[in-house]
Write a protein that holds these residues in place. Structure first.
Motif, PDB file in Angstrom:
ATOM      1  N   PRO A  81       1.538  -0.724 -24.578  1.00 26.53           N
ATOM      2  CA  PRO A  81       1.354  -1.151 -23.191  1.00 26.53           C
ATOM      3  C   PRO A  81       0.142  -0.459 -22.562  1.00 26.53           C
ATOM      4  O   PRO A  81      -0.088   0.723 -22.772  1.00 26.53           O
ATOM      5  CB  PRO A  81       2.636  -0.685 -22.513  1.00 26.53           C
ATOM      6  CG  PRO A  81       3.641  -0.591 -23.602  1.00 26.53           C
ATOM      7  CD  PRO A  81       2.882  -0.235 -24.841  1.00 26.53           C
ATOM      8  N   VAL A  82      -0.604  -1.240 -21.824  1.00 22.10           N
ATOM      9  CA  VAL A  82      -1.816  -0.715 -21.205  1.00 22.10           C
ATOM     10  C   VAL A  82      -1.453  -0.223 -19.817  1.00 22.10           C
ATOM     11  O   VAL A  82      -0.680  -0.857 -19.116  1.00 22.10           O
ATOM     12  CB  VAL A  82      -2.853  -1.842 -21.044  1.00 22.10           C
ATOM     13  CG1 VAL A  82      -4.243  -1.276 -21.032  1.00 22.10           C
ATOM     14  CG2 VAL A  82      -2.674  -2.877 -22.120  1.00 22.10           C
ATOM     15  N   THR A  83      -2.016   0.877 -19.404  1.00 23.68           N
ATOM     16  CA  THR A  83      -1.778   1.296 -18.026  1.00 23.68           C
ATOM     17  C   THR A  83      -2.814   0.630 -17.136  1.00 23.68           C
ATOM     18  O   THR A  83      -3.950   0.409 -17.534  1.00 23.68           O
ATOM     19  CB  THR A  83      -1.894   2.819 -17.882  1.00 23.68           C
ATOM     20  OG1 THR A  83      -3.075   3.244 -18.553  1.00 23.68           O
ATOM     21  CG2 THR A  83      -0.683   3.515 -18.464  1.00 23.68           C
ATOM     22  N   VAL A  84      -2.374   0.324 -15.956  1.00 25.42           N
ATOM     23  CA  VAL A  84      -3.268  -0.365 -15.022  1.00 25.42           C
ATOM     24  C   VAL A  84      -4.325   0.611 -14.537  1.00 25.42           C
ATOM     25  O   VAL A  84      -4.016   1.716 -14.107  1.00 25.42           O
ATOM     26  CB  VAL A  84      -2.468  -0.892 -13.820  1.00 25.42           C
ATOM     27  CG1 VAL A  84      -3.379  -1.656 -12.882  1.00 25.42           C
ATOM     28  CG2 VAL A  84      -1.345  -1.771 -14.304  1.00 25.42           C
ATOM     29  N   ARG A  85      -5.559   0.202 -14.656  1.00 24.60           N
ATOM     30  CA  ARG A  85      -6.617   1.081 -14.156  1.00 24.60           C
ATOM     31  C   ARG A  85      -6.623   1.044 -12.637  1.00 24.60           C
ATOM     32  O   ARG A  85      -6.261   0.044 -12.014  1.00 24.60           O
ATOM     33  CB  ARG A  85      -7.966   0.614 -14.708  1.00 24.60           C
ATOM     34  CG  ARG A  85      -8.097   0.851 -16.195  1.00 24.60           C
ATOM     35  CD  ARG A  85      -9.507   1.281 -16.552  1.00 24.60           C
ATOM     36  NE  ARG A  85     -10.499   0.338 -16.047  1.00 24.60           N
ATOM     37  CZ  ARG A  85     -10.858  -0.768 -16.712  1.00 24.60           C
ATOM     38  NH1 ARG A  85     -10.298  -1.063 -17.856  1.00 24.60           N
ATOM     39  NH2 ARG A  85     -11.761  -1.571 -16.214  1.00 24.60           N
TER      40      ARG A  85
END
Lengths: 344, 501
Positions: free
Chosen positions: A333-337
């Motif tokens: 899962p990518v963290t929101v920038r």
């Protein structure tokens, strides 16, 4: 009613909307099509030109080139026979390097990227992959191996031509190119590595004249025979052949040319699509690889250990592919920038 | 190639009245029996545009038509305009059989349908807004509260949730049939994720490619605008304050049988086709994963049923959905089209109340008639149904695609008995309707041109306004005598021509 088209002018200007999954599919579509074409050429050349010391076709070398020895031995008895090798590489769906399995992968990737690719590309791939997945042993016997291989090469080349002529030039195209050039780089190093050592097993001097037919077959496996002849009309030495396949600047399958293309593709992604941050580390790796190739002559590479150098290049290419994946389609899962999470 | 001779200027009304060519050429053996025929009509009321189509068709050679049909089907296969059927072992790509003889609607007929569909969509949206908020319709006793609130398709998560423009049904498909007199009737509403619109457009392309001599000079209304209008609709209903909405089409993925249509619509709109794994919810906002990182998403045309959308909200086993999507939606950060919980409005039991709902919300009489419907949940309806099983069509309320229904007149005694038992076991799961003699349309069959039953599904888009695509999916039951037009049960399709004048 308000004019919707006037209210939403920014839609077409949004350049960075290539889905990660599309990037991945485009890359693998190109890689698998390259692989199919390459395998077809290898099978054809092996049948016609590659010989064991006893004069029989050297089918074992294909297993080595593809690192398939273990997988093959798990399904078929050794030593390899022509019939089993052909089944393994053409119709065996449990072998991921068979034509059938690769055609299936091409199909899945093409279906996934179907919203992006041109209708012409899809139509040709739809028909091609379906017929490859339906290939049976009697079909191979009926058309002969060389007939089948010619058809495969032609279908692959038709695909590359249609793609060149119809695919819209955006990020999807660049990921497609990235896959194509990485695959060609990988294939050429595998071919050189295995064939060189099967032809010169016991440290014979690389500068000596040798079996023209056998080295010709190495060139033919890479569709390089006539280009090489034009450049080297007189002398065919192992070092000349290796040098041509690794370092020639004009031959479309040479390592040098393909590494340069990988580099320029990454540059295009970096500058045209504002992906500097992502492309930087990838380009660094490519620049290092290119430097090792530019700084050595073929003779130097051979005397320092061709196999070691080819292994180094293959490892670097694999690492690059892994980095491309981790950068552009991360599995975790990518963290929101931060800049994105500001509420609209 | 043998081209048919074209020599058919639009005839004068006088010659139309005599209709001498009706049984000529290709139609020499054509027999519509007692049914209303979409092309032949009654000889005394032949609209001139239909007369032209009929005369041109009569000049075609059967073999030529067959040849063009096989060309068309080969093209559909190559183009991958297919739906996937899964057997135990493999996936098979099938084409929807395409019939070369178009189904033609006059300008006046279309005007009637257009107004009728708009009215119905309006009522559906008002009804949905009402039952998820004030529930006036239940308090006023127009429809039983139990039927609505205990309906399996009633969505608790939608109670009190406001949706942009109060639009719930953005994309609607209305299934229409015609009885023996040619009267249009609504058979059912499709307010969840109606499919088939890609065939409307692809059939037209195929028609113009392969039957240019039939279509040339005809005043056909175009169906090209659909993708543009769909995109516009989805922009119009984006969350408030978003000025350049990112629209996506959310598909279950490449293994879905309607994947071709999803690809088609995404391409026509010029938006990404996403799968569940391409979307992620953070801080109750929806993003898509791109090569440049996460990008916000504002309007989602979803082609998944409610229960697969979000494993946190509905089916926890769904691998297709996006965790947190429903909460993001409830907070108004993203628009779903169609809204959640629209299934209660196209339910077969609620259908029976549609004429009353139209009068209640709009104060108008329904423009399109409905089929008389007996609700087996009600004592009276059940008694009537049981007494007339052999004359009725009995349908389970929750099923779609023509599954699980009984056509009494075609059933054996054993089948009737078995169905009676099922009906008595769970009456509220069924409704019944009289058999409607669907209209027929001349269709190319193995033994020549024969009459086959057809229906019509027009598609309506609703954003700030409602727009009905001037055309529709004409499905045709290819088996002789069959009334089931569904593609999953041997149906084919025809191009639908709406005449501009």
């Amino acid at each position: 009613m308000t004019q919707t088209s006037a209210r939403f002018p920014a839609m077409l200007a949004n350049l960075n909307t290539l889905l990660s999954r599309y990037g991945e599919s485009m890359m693998w579509l190109a890689r698998y099509m390259e692989r199919i074409e390459n395998l077809a050429r290898l099978l054809e050349v092996t049948e016609a030109f590659v010989r064991n010391p006893d004069g029989s076709p050297g089918w074992d070398s294909i297993l080595q080139i593809n690192s398939d020895e273990d997988r093959y031995a798990a399904i078929y008895p050794l030593p390899a026979t022509e019939e089993n090798i052909l089944a393994f590489y053409i119709t065996e769906s449990t072998n991921p390097t068979s034509i059938r399995a690769m055609a299936h992968m091409v199909r899945e990737n093409a279906r996934s990227a179907r919203p992006l690719i041109s209708t012409e590309m899809w139509m040709q791939l739809n028909v091609f992959t379906r017929s490859m997945m339906e290939l049976s042993t009697p079909d191979i016997r009926r058309h002969g191996l060389s007939g089948l291989c010619n058809r495969l090469k032609q279908d692959c080349q038709t695909h590359f031509g249609i793609t060149e002529g119809t695919l819209y030039r955006d990020q999807a195209w660049l990921f497609y190119l990235l896959g194509k050039y990485l695959e060609r780089s990988d294939q050429i190093t595998r071919l050189i590595d295995i064939r060189y050592h099967t032809l010169l097993p016991s440290g014979e001097t690389s500068g000596s004249q040798m079996d023209i037919t056998q080295w010709g077959s190495v060139l033919r496996s890479a569709a390089a025979y006539h280009a090489f002849r034009r450049l080297q009309p007189v002398t065919t030495t192992p070092a000349n052949v290796v040098g041509f396949l690794l370092k020639n600047e004009g031959f479309p399958r040479s390592l040098m040319l393909n590494l340069r293309q990988v580099d320029s593709t990454l540059s295009a992604l970096s500058t045209h699509y504002n992906l500097r941050h992502q492309c930087g580390p990838l380009q660094e790796r490519i620049i290092n690889m290119r430097a090792t190739l530019e700084d050595q002559t073929a003779e130097e590479i051979i005397s320092r250990g061709l196999h070691e150098y080819m292994t180094y290049i293959q490892d670097e290419l694999a690492a690059l592919q892994a980095e491309v994946s981790a950068t552009f389609w991360p599995a975790a899962p990518v963290t929101v920038r931060e800049e994105i999470s500001i509420p609209q | 190639m043998n081209r048919p001779v074209l020599q058919s200027p639009i005839p004068s009304p006088a010659s139309a009245a005599q209709a001498p060519a009706a049984k000529a050429g290709m139609f020499a053996a054509y027999d519509t029996s007692d049914f209303f025929c979409e092309l032949m009509r009654r000889t005394d009321e032949m609209p001139p545009s239909l007369q032209t189509v009929r005369d041109r068709l009569a000049g075609f050679d059967l073999d030529e038509l067959r040849h063009r049909t096989s060309t068309a089907e080969a093209q559909l296969y190559r183009l991958g305009i297919t739906f996937t059927v899964y057997s135990d072992r493999e996936a098979i790509d099938r084409i929807l059989p395409f019939d070369m003889i178009p189904r033609v609607l006059t300008a006046a007929e279309w005007d009637h349908i257009d107004r009728g569909v708009q009215q119905r969509v309006k009522a559906l949206n008002l009804f949905l807004r009402d039952i998820y908020h004030e529930r006036h319709v239940l308090r006023d006793g127009i429809i039983p509260a139990d039927l609505v609130l205990n309906n399996p398709n009633y969505c608790e998560a939608m109670v009190g949730v406001r949706v942009p423009g109060d639009v719930y049904v953005h994309i609607n498909g209305t299934d229409l049939i015609r009885d023996r007199s040619g009267r249009f009737m609504v058979l059912e509403d499709n307010a969840r994720t109606p499919s088939g619109v890609s065939y409307v457009i692809e059939n037209r392309h195929m028609m113009l490619r392969l039957m240019p001599d039939l279509a040339s000079g005809m005043p056909l209304r175009s169906v090209e605008e659909y993708g543009l209008k769909l995109h516009q609709t989805l922009c119009e209903v984006a969350p408030e304050g978003v000025t350049d909405p990112q629209v996506v089409l959310f598909s279950p993925g490449i293994y879905n049988s309607a994947y071709f249509e999803h690809v088609f619509l995404a391409r026509e709109m010029g938006v990404p086709l996403v799968e569940g794994k391409d979307l992620i919810v953070e801080n109750h906002r929806v993003y898509m994963r791109t090569v440049a990182g996460l990008r916000p998403v504002h309007s989602i045309y979803r082609r998944l049923n409610d229960e697969y959308l979000d494993p946190l909200a509905f089916n926890p086993d769904s691998m297709l959905g996006v965790p947190g999507l429903v909460e993001a939606y409830r907070r108004g950060n993203v628009t779903l089209a169609n809204a959640l919980g629209t299934g209660v409005a196209d339910d077969k039991a609620v259908y029976a109340y549609m004429p009353r709902l139209i009068r209640y919300y709009l104060g108008e009489d329904p423009i399109l008639d409905s089929v008389q419907t007996n609700i087996c949940a009600e004592e009276e309806g059940l008694a009537y149904t049981l007494a007339n099983m052999d004359k009725l069509v009995i349908k389970p309320v929750g099923e779609s695609g023509g599954y699980g229904l009984l056509i009494g007149s075609q059933a054996t005694q054993t089948e009737l008995d078995e169905f009676r038992a099922k009906l008595l076991e769970d009456p509220s799961n069924y409704i019944s309707q009289p058999v409607i003699d669907l209209s027929v349309s001349p269709t190319l069959c193995p033994s020549g041109v024969e009459a086959r039953h057809v229906d019509l599904r027009p598609f309506a888009l609703t954003g700030k306004n409602t727009w009905v695509l001037p055309g529709g999916l004409s499905r045709v039951a290819l088996r002789k005598g069959s009334l089931v037009v569904n593609s999953s049960q041997g149906g084919g399709s025809k191009d639908t021509w709406v005449m501009a004048r």
